[in-house]
Design an enzyme around this catalytic site. Structure first.
Site, PDB file in Angstrom:
ATOM      1  N   LYS A 203       0.826  -1.206   0.000  1.00  0.00           N
ATOM      2  CA  LYS A 203       0.000   0.000   0.000  1.00  0.00           C
ATOM      3  C   LYS A 203       0.859   1.255   0.000  1.00  0.00           C
ATOM      4  CE  LYS A 203      -3.191   3.016   0.621  1.00  0.00           C
ATOM      5  NZ  LYS A 203      -4.269   3.315  -0.306  1.00  0.00           N
ATOM      6  N   CYS A 257      -2.845  11.026   0.568  1.00  0.00           N
ATOM      7  CA  CYS A 257      -2.171   9.738   0.360  1.00  0.00           C
ATOM      8  C   CYS A 257      -0.734   9.927  -0.113  1.00  0.00           C
ATOM      9  CB  CYS A 257      -2.943   8.903  -0.635  1.00  0.00           C
ATOM     10  SG  CYS A 257      -4.672   8.756  -0.201  1.00  0.00           S
TER      11      CYS A 257
HETATM   12  N1  SAJ Z   1      -0.130  14.572  -9.631  1.00  0.00           N
HETATM   13  C1  SAJ Z   1       0.881  15.188 -10.355  1.00  0.00           C
HETATM   14  N2  SAJ Z   1       1.352  14.584 -11.483  1.00  0.00           N
HETATM   15  C2  SAJ Z   1       0.858  13.386 -11.927  1.00  0.00           C
HETATM   16  C3  SAJ Z   1      -0.179  12.775 -11.207  1.00  0.00           C
HETATM   17  C4  SAJ Z   1      -0.655  13.376 -10.044  1.00  0.00           C
HETATM   18  O1  SAJ Z   1       1.374  16.277  -9.996  1.00  0.00           O
HETATM   19  O2  SAJ Z   1       1.347  12.898 -12.966  1.00  0.00           O
HETATM   20  C5  SAJ Z   1      -0.630  15.179  -8.397  1.00  0.00           C
HETATM   21  C6  SAJ Z   1      -2.110  15.545  -8.407  1.00  0.00           C
HETATM   22  O3  SAJ Z   1      -2.331  16.793  -8.981  1.00  0.00           O
HETATM   23  C7  SAJ Z   1      -2.439  15.499  -6.926  1.00  0.00           C
HETATM   24  C8  SAJ Z   1      -1.517  14.411  -6.378  1.00  0.00           C
HETATM   25  O4  SAJ Z   1      -0.534  14.207  -7.370  1.00  0.00           O
HETATM   26  O5  SAJ Z   1      -2.111  16.713  -6.300  1.00  0.00           O
HETATM   27  C9  SAJ Z   1      -2.188  13.087  -6.018  1.00  0.00           C
HETATM   28  O6  SAJ Z   1      -3.172  12.703  -6.971  1.00  0.00           O
HETATM   29  P1  SAJ Z   1      -3.426  11.182  -7.428  1.00  0.00           P
HETATM   30  O7  SAJ Z   1      -4.608  11.171  -8.328  1.00  0.00           O
HETATM   31  O8  SAJ Z   1      -2.196  10.607  -7.963  1.00  0.00           O
HETATM   32  O9  SAJ Z   1      -3.682  10.396  -6.083  1.00  0.00           O
HETATM   33  P2  SAJ Z   1      -4.768  10.364  -4.898  1.00  0.00           P
HETATM   34  O10 SAJ Z   1      -4.057  10.809  -3.667  1.00  0.00           O
HETATM   35  O11 SAJ Z   1      -6.057  11.034  -5.221  1.00  0.00           O
HETATM   36  O12 SAJ Z   1      -5.086   8.784  -4.811  1.00  0.00           O
HETATM   37  C10 SAJ Z   1      -4.038   7.858  -4.601  1.00  0.00           C
HETATM   38  C11 SAJ Z   1      -4.207   6.699  -5.561  1.00  0.00           C
HETATM   39  N3  SAJ Z   1      -2.967   5.933  -5.597  1.00  0.00           N
HETATM   40  C12 SAJ Z   1      -2.347   5.632  -6.755  1.00  0.00           C
HETATM   41  O13 SAJ Z   1      -2.758   5.965  -7.836  1.00  0.00           O
HETATM   42  C13 SAJ Z   1      -1.089   4.824  -6.617  1.00  0.00           C
HETATM   43  C14 SAJ Z   1      -5.402   5.835  -5.158  1.00  0.00           C
HETATM   44  O14 SAJ Z   1      -5.482   4.668  -5.937  1.00  0.00           O
HETATM   45  C15 SAJ Z   1      -5.299   5.439  -3.670  1.00  0.00           C
HETATM   46  O15 SAJ Z   1      -6.468   4.762  -3.269  1.00  0.00           O
HETATM   47  C16 SAJ Z   1      -5.187   6.691  -2.839  1.00  0.00           C
HETATM   48  O16 SAJ Z   1      -4.033   7.417  -3.260  1.00  0.00           O
HETATM   49  C17 SAJ Z   1      -5.069   6.254  -1.379  1.00  0.00           C
HETATM   50  O17 SAJ Z   1      -6.082   6.316  -0.654  1.00  0.00           O
HETATM   51  O18 SAJ Z   1      -4.010   5.818  -0.976  1.00  0.00           O
END
Ligand code: SAJ
Length: 430
Positions: A203, A257
């Site tokens: 995780k 996360c």
């Molecule tokens: N972000 C970037 N560049 C990218 C992708 C994302 O700057 O290429 C930024 C986004 O703008 C945001 C942050 O990262 O600020 C996080 O966004 P996210 O969509 O990657 O993640 P979360 O926190 O909404 O959800 C994640 C997910 N984990 C993964 O994709 C590995 C989700 O599946 C999990 O359930 C969740 O964390 C969790 O609860 O752990």
């Protein structure tokens, strides 16, 4: 399994309760918050999530879900309480521990306990298990215990709970098997049985993987601004390689996360995770990097309109939002107006808000922003200057609307030879 108690009725606990109840398992929801219990017992919900309201309404009416503030005897217990990060970047396990204590009071031989909350490595075995054993029963002998982290994305939780694969980490094989059997009631994705520590690290590393990869491209964005290249072009072309998947740079990494889980790994293995720690710091440096770009474009006192302030697009969640960090950094130097259709406080009329602005910053790429009349927006501002932190609109769209164009990951003063190359590429494409 006839009856499960779900402790913590938030973004994960409540949808999970909905899934069990709608698949024939009676649910007792437990939440310390009296208002939450009352709302659910009246058939309502306190969080936003597609499809959830209808399921809860139906299952409460059917008598399949009821909520209480105290943990009662049950066949299975599932814990989905928060594990926030403390000032020193370690996990606050107080909710997990108090849930464990309440369960220990009613635990009986043959029961199954599943910890779903995201926890630091070894927490299931070293912290949670001893609390449950205060009952006098032994894990793996008298009762079953597993760590089964969730993996769902807000906005599509109901779909993902059913279809995503899961990692199930038992304190012994029988615990893992029984947990799999329980989830089989509604999970259609594959379920992989392993030990609790492996499941914890899975995780944490899923989110760390993403965080470290985003740090890599945020660093590339800075490198490209320095050298005069366009990071987004580099990423686009590098990703044509069949084994490369560079992520997207941005103003930082938010949410509860990615911005938190890597710290649990760093803190659990002192001096052994410099890459993860550095990546966290690179991502945390992005709001101040954007602040520097802004300082190069406008004078102190200027009016700045920021489009979008949530931690990612198309949601209303502000937790750990890097744009709010940016606002905190620069609010004393400029006159800031935030426009965000997802956040009630900032859901203001864009063209009026942008009146006489010196700079427009695209902070979050909400799909709704595609409906903006860019020419009208440029017209409303005093100095039509545009800084995009997400590469959401093309340079052509922005310039045609009358803006001066700037982009995170692209130098304000690209090198002459690159301009030449750009023209040549454009000519070839035409
Ligand atoms: N972000 C970037 N560049 C990218 C992708 C994302 O700057 O290429 C930024 C986004 O703008 C945001 C942050 O990262 O600020 C996080 O966004 P996210 O969509 O990657 O993640 P979360 O926190 O909404 O959800 C994640 C997910 N984990 C993964 O994709 C590995 C989700 O599946 C999990 O359930 C969740 O964390 C969790 O609860 O752990």
């Amino acid at each position: 399994m006839k009856h499960i108690s779900i402790i913590g009725l938030g973004y994960i606990g409540l949808p999970t309760a909905a899934m069990f109840a709608s698949h024939g398992v009676k649910v007792t929801g437990v939440d310390v918050n009296e208002d939450v219990c009352r709302t659910i017992n009246n058939g309502g919900i306190h969080i936003e999530e597609p499809f959830l309201a209808d399921i809860i309404k139906e299952q409460v009416a059917n008598g399949m879900i009821k909520c209480t503030q105290e943990v009662e005897a049950s066949d299975a217990f599932l814990i989905a309480v928060p594990t926030p990060m403390k000032e020193d970047k370690t996990a606050d396990l107080s909710y997990v521990i108090s849930a464990g204590r309440s369960i220990a009071k009613v635990l009986k031989p043959g029961d199954l306990v599943i910890l779903e909350s995201t926890v630091p490595p070894r927490c299931t075995l070293d912290v949670f298990l001893p609390v449950l054993e205060e009952s006098g029963l032994k894990a793996g002998e008298d009762f079953y215990l597993a760590h089964c982290p969730e993996r769902v994305l807000p906005g599509q939780i109901i779909y993902e709970l059913k279809h995503n694969s899961r990692v199930i980490g038992g304190v012994d094989l029988e615990s893992a098997k029984r947990s799999k059997e329980l989830y089989s009631v509604f999970v259609e994705g594959d379920m992989y049985l392993t030990d609790a520590l492996t499941a914890e690290l899975c995780k944490l590393m899923e989110n760390t993987f993403r965080d470290v990869n985003i740090a890599l491209v945020n660093e590339l964005a800075k490198i490209c601004e320095y050298l005069g290249a366009n990071a987004w072009d580099v990423i686009q072309y590098a990703n044509k390689h069949p084994r490369v998947n560079l992520h997207s740079p941005g103003p930082g990494v938010g949410g509860h996360c990615l911005a938190i889980d890597p710290w649990f790994v760093v803190k659990a293995a002192p001096n052994l995770a410099p890459l993860i720690e550095l990546s966290r710091n690179v991502n945390d440096s992005m709001p101040s990097h954007v602040a520097k770009r802004i300082a190069n474009l406008v004078n102190p006192g200027s009016k700045i309109v920021i489009l979008g302030c949530t931690y990612k697009p198309d949601i209303d969640d502000l937790r750990e939002s890097p744009i709010m960090d940016l606002v905190d950094l620069i609010k004393n130097d400029y006159n800031i107006t935030i426009v965000d259709p997802f956040v009630a406080e900032y859901n203001v009329e864009l063209y009026t808000a942008a009146q006489d602005a010196d700079l427009v910053v695209l902070g979050v790429h909400h799909n709704k922003f595609k409906e903006i009349d860019l020419a009208r927006l440029a017209e409303a501002t005093k100095n039509a200057v545009w800084l995009d932190t997400r590469n959401f609109f093309t340079k052509e769209e922005i310039e045609e609307a009358g803006f001066e164009y700037h982009l995170l990951g692209l130098s304000d003063a690209p090198k002459g030879i690159l301009r030449e190359a750009e023209r040549e590429v454009a000519a070839v494409e035409e």
